[in-house]
Design a protein around this motif. Sequence first.
Motif, PDB file in Angstrom:
ATOM      1  N   GLY A  32       0.525   1.301  22.288  1.00  0.00           N
ATOM      2  CA  GLY A  32       1.754   0.612  22.618  1.00  0.00           C
ATOM      3  C   GLY A  32       2.532   0.113  21.417  1.00  0.00           C
ATOM      4  N   GLY A  33       2.178   0.604  20.235  1.00  0.00           N
ATOM      5  CA  GLY A  33       2.862   0.172  19.018  1.00  0.00           C
ATOM      6  C   GLY A  33       2.864   1.279  17.980  1.00  0.00           C
ATOM      7  N   ALA A  34       3.129   0.907  16.748  1.00  0.00           N
ATOM      8  CA  ALA A  34       3.125   1.850  15.634  1.00  0.00           C
ATOM      9  C   ALA A  34       1.824   1.673  14.857  1.00  0.00           C
ATOM     10  N   LEU A  35       0.955   2.673  14.893  1.00  0.00           N
ATOM     11  CA  LEU A  35      -0.340   2.634  14.200  1.00  0.00           C
ATOM     12  C   LEU A  35      -0.176   3.250  12.814  1.00  0.00           C
ATOM     13  N   PHE A  36      -0.408   2.441  11.783  1.00  0.00           N
ATOM     14  CA  PHE A  36      -0.225   2.930  10.421  1.00  0.00           C
ATOM     15  C   PHE A  36      -1.445   3.692   9.919  1.00  0.00           C
ATOM     16  N   ASP A  37      -1.168   4.612   9.023  1.00  0.00           N
ATOM     17  CA  ASP A  37      -2.151   5.550   8.467  1.00  0.00           C
ATOM     18  C   ASP A  37      -3.429   4.820   8.043  1.00  0.00           C
ATOM     19  N   LYS A  38      -4.574   5.311   8.523  1.00  0.00           N
ATOM     20  CA  LYS A  38      -5.863   4.705   8.172  1.00  0.00           C
ATOM     21  C   LYS A  38      -6.135   4.784   6.676  1.00  0.00           C
ATOM     22  N   GLY A  39      -5.517   5.767   6.013  1.00  0.00           N
ATOM     23  CA  GLY A  39      -5.694   5.882   4.574  1.00  0.00           C
ATOM     24  C   GLY A  39      -5.154   4.675   3.829  1.00  0.00           C
ATOM     25  N   LEU A  40      -4.145   4.022   4.394  1.00  0.00           N
ATOM     26  CA  LEU A  40      -3.616   2.792   3.807  1.00  0.00           C
ATOM     27  C   LEU A  40      -4.603   1.647   4.025  1.00  0.00           C
ATOM     28  N   ALA A  41      -5.081   1.534   5.263  1.00  0.00           N
ATOM     29  CA  ALA A  41      -5.996   0.437   5.608  1.00  0.00           C
ATOM     30  C   ALA A  41      -7.289   0.493   4.811  1.00  0.00           C
ATOM     31  N   ALA A  75       0.834  -1.205   0.000  1.00  0.00           N
ATOM     32  CA  ALA A  75       0.000   0.000   0.000  1.00  0.00           C
ATOM     33  C   ALA A  75       0.870   1.258   0.000  1.00  0.00           C
ATOM     34  N   ILE A  76       1.927   1.240   0.805  1.00  0.00           N
ATOM     35  CA  ILE A  76       2.857   2.376   0.833  1.00  0.00           C
ATOM     36  C   ILE A  76       3.531   2.548  -0.520  1.00  0.00           C
ATOM     37  N   LEU A  77       3.999   1.454  -1.089  1.00  0.00           N
ATOM     38  CA  LEU A  77       4.663   1.512  -2.394  1.00  0.00           C
ATOM     39  C   LEU A  77       3.717   2.077  -3.463  1.00  0.00           C
ATOM     40  N   LEU A  78       2.484   1.572  -3.486  1.00  0.00           N
ATOM     41  CA  LEU A  78       1.506   2.051  -4.471  1.00  0.00           C
ATOM     42  C   LEU A  78       1.168   3.521  -4.249  1.00  0.00           C
ATOM     43  N   HIS A  79       1.089   3.931  -2.987  1.00  0.00           N
ATOM     44  CA  HIS A  79       0.833   5.349  -2.677  1.00  0.00           C
ATOM     45  C   HIS A  79       1.946   6.222  -3.245  1.00  0.00           C
ATOM     46  N   GLU A  80       3.183   5.802  -3.047  1.00  0.00           N
ATOM     47  CA  GLU A  80       4.310   6.614  -3.504  1.00  0.00           C
ATOM     48  C   GLU A  80       4.412   6.652  -5.022  1.00  0.00           C
ATOM     49  N   LEU A 102      10.194   8.476   1.071  1.00  0.00           N
ATOM     50  CA  LEU A 102      10.082   9.380   2.211  1.00  0.00           C
ATOM     51  C   LEU A 102      10.798   8.746   3.408  1.00  0.00           C
ATOM     52  N   SER A 103      10.224   8.873   4.564  1.00  0.00           N
ATOM     53  CA  SER A 103      10.674   8.168   5.762  1.00  0.00           C
ATOM     54  C   SER A 103       9.512   7.301   6.210  1.00  0.00           C
ATOM     55  N   LEU A 104       9.794   6.096   6.681  1.00  0.00           N
ATOM     56  CA  LEU A 104       8.706   5.216   7.108  1.00  0.00           C
ATOM     57  C   LEU A 104       7.891   5.866   8.224  1.00  0.00           C
ATOM     58  N   GLU A 105       8.521   6.706   9.028  1.00  0.00           N
ATOM     59  CA  GLU A 105       7.816   7.397  10.113  1.00  0.00           C
ATOM     60  C   GLU A 105       6.683   8.278   9.593  1.00  0.00           C
ATOM     61  N   HIS A 106       6.759   8.636   8.319  1.00  0.00           N
ATOM     62  CA  HIS A 106       5.707   9.442   7.701  1.00  0.00           C
ATOM     63  C   HIS A 106       4.361   8.709   7.715  1.00  0.00           C
ATOM     64  N   TYR A 107       4.413   7.379   7.796  1.00  0.00           N
ATOM     65  CA  TYR A 107       3.202   6.575   7.630  1.00  0.00           C
ATOM     66  C   TYR A 107       2.607   6.035   8.923  1.00  0.00           C
TER      67      TYR A 107
END
Length: 272
Positions: free
Chosen positions: A180-189, A118-123, A169-174
């Motif tokens: 207690g963890g890393a929640l990824f952008d809802k736009g990806l989900a 999803a990140i790759l396709l977004h970019e 970009l930087s993975l932190e962007h997403y």
Amino acid sequence: MQLKDADIEIKLLIDAIYLKYNYDFRDYSKASQKRRIEQGITALKCQTISELQSQVLHDPAVFTQLLQYLTIPVSEMFRDPSYFLSVREQVVPVLKTYPSLKIWVAGCSTGEEAYSLAILLHEEGLLERSIIYATDINPVSLEKAKKGVFPLERMALYADNYQAAGGKLSLEHYYTGAYGGALFDKGLAEKITFSDHSLATDSVFSETHFISCRNVVIYFNKALQGRAYHLFNESLCRRGFLGLGHKESLDFSTCSHLFEAVVKKDRLFRKL
């Protein structure tokens, strides 16, 4: 216990699981199957396979626990970065020629690969016109995948993989820190549909342009590998792409004549 007796008990357990729960592990690699069942016996504090079988038949909760060992829900974001770099360089330019896209991540485990794609396709400007189908047979893994929360301690490794995979970009962007963890952008989900699907028993559910099924068929025997490859061939559109794991190959399979290698070292193929 003689090896033959153990083999019989394993077969009875696998048959019982199929008859009771309709999960079909009968054509999985015997060596891998035996190793996973042994891990399950230890974790569930059973003395024998027969005792485990009895508990599985009479307690669905025990089966759910055993399923975590039978399926090994292990994954990693941008695992094998060169694969994702090859997807970016060799597959994406063709995908850009389609007005809409359907991507299938088969055996998605806890979702890391689906979010990576999803990140790759977004970019690459493709996510808005894409639907990613992420499927697995493990309901616990699917629930985790839907949440899009991954361990913070894994982010350094994932960030390194992302950069090596051609990240822009930087993975932190997403992601943000949450729960207690890393929640990824809802736009990806929102572009990922997680659902139950078995390569052993289910059929094609949609025509797709790209299928990524990595480190899954390595646990199948030859017959089930052939079934999975034929399923992928049926699902792919004309000249669609298929990605496999680094230890997997179409060579010597009944489907080898249906595909050509695009980047052989990264196990990227294209339907003929």
